[in-house]
Design an enzyme around this catalytic site. Structure first.
Site, PDB file in Angstrom:
ATOM      1  N   HIS A   1       0.819  -1.213   0.000  1.00 19.86           N
ATOM      2  CA  HIS A   1       0.000   0.000   0.000  1.00 19.86           C
ATOM      3  C   HIS A   1       0.856   1.267   0.000  1.00 19.86           C
ATOM      4  CE1 HIS A   1      -3.649  -2.382   1.779  1.00 19.86           C
ATOM      5  NE2 HIS A   1      -3.455  -2.605   0.497  1.00 19.86           N
TER       6      HIS A   1
ATOM      7  N   GLY B   1      -0.877 -10.259  12.437  1.00 21.73           N
ATOM      8  CA  GLY B   1      -1.623  -9.034  12.708  1.00 21.73           C
ATOM      9  C   GLY B   1      -2.450  -8.544  11.546  1.00 21.73           C
ATOM     10  N   THR B   2      -2.941  -9.475  10.773  1.00 24.75           N
ATOM     11  CA  THR B   2      -3.802  -9.088   9.654  1.00 24.75           C
ATOM     12  C   THR B   2      -4.948 -10.073   9.540  1.00 24.75           C
ATOM     13  OG1 THR B   2      -3.957  -8.837   7.254  1.00 24.75           O
ATOM     14  CG2 THR B   2      -2.252 -10.326   8.052  1.00 24.75           C
TER      15      THR B   2
ATOM     16  N   GLU C   1      -7.105 -12.862  17.142  1.00 28.29           N
ATOM     17  CA  GLU C   1      -8.301 -13.663  16.845  1.00 28.29           C
ATOM     18  C   GLU C   1      -8.060 -14.426  15.555  1.00 28.29           C
ATOM     19  OE1 GLU C   1     -12.070 -11.548  16.520  1.00 28.29           O
ATOM     20  OE2 GLU C   1     -11.503 -10.411  18.293  1.00 28.29           O
TER      21      GLU C   1
END
Ligand code: ZN
Length: 252
Positions: free
Chosen positions: A126, A193-194, A221
């Site tokens: 990005h 973390g994604t 999660e």
């Protein structure tokens, strides 16, 4: 009901052993990695997009129409950016590259912290918020060394644009191609973390898996049900633990 106690020590050992054996590991990282450096996500509660409409200020369409609108808000985007430092997760990934296990970091983050932590082969799909590019000649500038003006112009007269992917803008073809090549040829993919649900980045773990890579997910999660291993933990806690286990193998 008694919940089965997962032996996390055995899990870390197994994951570290797999990484040390297979190597050729590619890490795909997202906002969860930078959160521990204190970087707020623009989308979160209290974030920038609660105050401002992202389509009005940070879409490619709006930028083309009136680039000064983005530039007027630029100070808010990069507020405190000098203050943010890489955290234990960034440093652990740099260390794993240094010892020849991680081959490449593909990140959705635009904060440049992987490079700051010492990772050499980083694909910022990005872009990077501190890099500025001329829309006419392609000349690059690095913040804070940006010409004055609203909007600022390049020495050639062209308008300057942040080298990040704005809303509605396509990912740079060459950069994403490189990310796909790395994903298709790695032997392990670390998802860190994604949630990896935003396309086109979401296609990368599937590409890795189709080509025989094992997927290790490190998240607070579960987000990628097809992963081979789940470490449900903060990246800044899990990754240093993996490094410690990997180091034990090299001293055996
Ligand atoms: Zn120029």
């Amino acid at each position: 009901m008694v919940k089965k106690n997962i032996d996390s020590e055995a899990l870390y050992k197994e994951v570290a052993r797999l990484m040390a054996d297979r190597k050729q590991c590619v890490a795909l990282t997202g906002a969860g990695v930078s959160a521990e450096s204190g970087i707020p996500t623009f989308r979160s509660k209290g974030g920038l997009w609660e105050k401002y409409d992202p389509i009005e200020f940070a879409s490619i369409e709006a930028f083309r129409k009136d680039p000064s609108k983005y530039w007027s808000l630029r100070g808010e985007f990069i507020k405190d950016y000098d203050r943010y430092q890489p955290n234990k997760a960034h440093l652990a990934l740099a260390e794993l590259e240094h010892v020849g296990i991680v081959r490449c970091v593909i990140t959705q983050n635009i904060d440049g912290l992987h490079k700051k932590a010492g990772s050499k082969n980083v694909i910022e799909i990005h872009g990077n918020l501190m890099e500025i590019i001329c829309l006419v000649c392609g000349k690059g500038y690095k913040a804070p060394h940006i010409p004055d003006g609203m909007p600022p112009h390049c020495s050639c007269g062209g308008i300057l644009k942040p080298n990040t992917v704005l809303f509605g803008e396509e990912l740079p073809v060459g950069v994403f191609m490189k990310a796909k090549e790395e994903s298709a040829s790695c032997r392990i993919m670390l998802l860190v973390g994604t949630s990896a649900i935003v396309q086109p980045a979401a296609s990368l773990p599937y590409l890795a898996k189709q080509n025989g890579a094992k997927i290790i997910e490190i998240n607070i999660e579960k987000a990628f049900p097809e992963a081979d291993y789940f470490i449900i933990e903060k990246a800044g806690t899990a990754l240093p633990r993996i490094v410690a286990e990997v180091n034990k193998f090299s001293h055996e």
